[in-house]
Design an enzyme around this catalytic site. Structure first.
Site, PDB file in Angstrom:
ATOM      1  CG  HIS A   1      -1.898   1.164   1.185  1.00 45.92           C
ATOM      2  ND1 HIS A   1      -3.168   1.049   0.675  1.00 45.92           N
ATOM      3  CD2 HIS A   1      -1.763   2.454   1.592  1.00 45.92           C
ATOM      4  CE1 HIS A   1      -3.785   2.217   0.766  1.00 45.92           C
ATOM      5  NE2 HIS A   1      -2.946   3.090   1.325  1.00 45.92           N
ATOM      6  CB  CYS A   2       2.030   3.386  -2.652  1.00 46.54           C
ATOM      7  SG  CYS A   2       3.147   4.781  -2.929  1.00 46.54           S
TER       8      CYS A   2
END
Length: 375
Positions: free
Chosen positions: A182-183
């Protein structure tokens, strides 16, 4: 006399009997305490211990509150991070157009002007396109029904079908197909459908920062020297103002426009160089993962599986790796040679191979995949 001896002997026997009885009771109490301790220890181990418990599991349990805090902070600050990326990138573009482009047009040769205009605008278009697509494209989620899915497990958190290479994102609270991570800078998960956009954005952003750092090195040195002269002249001006006479005049000062120009050049070079180092390291890391046909999550899983099989005298082989070159072709979606131009060097919204639910052999792969296990 004999009666006294008999009485004394009886008293001594009674005393020894009492001492022996007390000792037995004390030993019995100690044994009961030991039994209770061993029983409690066994109950605790039976509740918390299993054959899969190791140091990593214990550390994960200890850091679970920190993970919870990071997940919730990342969820709420994702919009802030996206705004920060857009703001910093826009500031660099504005400095280039306002400060550097007029200087390039006045001092450079026509060949160098064409090179800077062509490469700079191409790199900017690639950065904007891939960042926009990485943000707006869904990474892909498995269907809730298990009608057309075979050989899948059930996610323990969302109680839904979980195909191969699918993992649950605690920030999005959903399962993601071929999840990498998850960025927060995208405010989105990196998965099957936007993994290429994420990597391309990192690559072209790194290339753009390196281009700005190299091209602006001489300007940065001149601007930094000018700022140092500004500080020195400002110090001299204050000294002259303190001891001013009719025959002394303060030295000339830089204008506001000159100060802004030099500070903008220094800001551009420092920011681009820092981003090039940090983002370049991240890009190389993901390039190595793509070469091996892994994601960030699968790297840790495959590492543990490799160590487990090594103890049994077996060799682990990644079933989703087709070889370094073919892995890149599958990742970039290159089926024919012209795709290197139309899909890699130019903006392209083409979809990746497969649906993320099953992993059949892509048509661009020239060799059969290796078996999962080999002795």
């Amino acid at each position: 006399m004999r009666s006294r001896q008999r009485m004394f002997a009886a008293v001594m026997r009674l005393l020894l009997k009492c001492l022996r009885l007390g000792r037995r009771r004390r030993f019995k109490l100690v044994r009961q305490v030991e039994q209770l301790w061993h029983y409690g220890h066994l109950c605790l181990r039976s509740l918390l211990y299993n054959s899969f418990t190791n140091g990593d599991v214990v550390l994960d349990s200890l850091f679970e509150p920190i993970y919870w805090l990071v997940d919730h902070v990342t969820r709420w600050f994702g919009v802030v991070f996206v705004a920060l990326v857009i703001g910093l990138t826009s500031s660099i573009v504005a400095i280039v157009y306002i400060c550097l482009l007029p200087l390039i047009l006045q001092t450079y040769t026509p060949a160098w002007i064409c090179w800077h205009l062509a490469y700079g605008h191409w790199n900017l278009i690639m950065i904007v396109f891939h960042y926009y697509m990485a943000i707006t494209t869904s990474p892909g989620h498995p269907p809730q029904a298990k009608d057309h899915l075979t050989g899948v497990s059930i996610c323990r958190k969302c109680i839904a079908p979980k195909p191969a290479r699918t993992h649950h994102c605690s920030i999005c609270n959903r399962c993601v197909l071929k999840m990498d991570h998850h960025c927060p800078w995208l405010n989105n998960c990196v998965g099957h459908y936007n993994h290429r956009y994420f990597f391309s954005f990192c690559l072209f952003m790194t290339m753009g920062c390196i281009y700005c750092s190299i091209s602006g090195w001489e300007m940065f040195r001149d601007a930094y020297a000018a700022i140092e002269r500004m500080k020195l002249l400002e110090k001299e001006r204050l000294q002259v103002a303190a001891n001013q006479t009719y025959y002394q005049t303060p030295p000339p000062t830089f204008s506001f426009r000159q100060r802004t120009f030099h500070k903008s050049i220094v800001y551009l070079w420092v920011l681009c160089s820092s981003v090039a180092l940090a983002l370049g390291a991240l890009t190389l890391w993901h390039a190595a993962l793509i070469t091996r046909g892994e994601t960030s999550i699968e790297r840790h899983i495959n590492k543990k599986e490799r160590q487990r099989l090594q103890k049994k005298g077996k060799v682990f082989r990644n079933p989703y790796s087709y070889g370094g070159w073919d892995n890149w072709k599958v990742f970039l979606g290159v089926d024919v040679p012209r795709h290197w131009l139309t899909r890699v060097l130019l903006p392209s919204p083409h979809l990746p191979h497969g649906t993320g639910l099953s992993w059949d052999l892509p048509p661009c792969v020239t060799q059969q995949r290796a078996p999962l296990l080999a002795i």
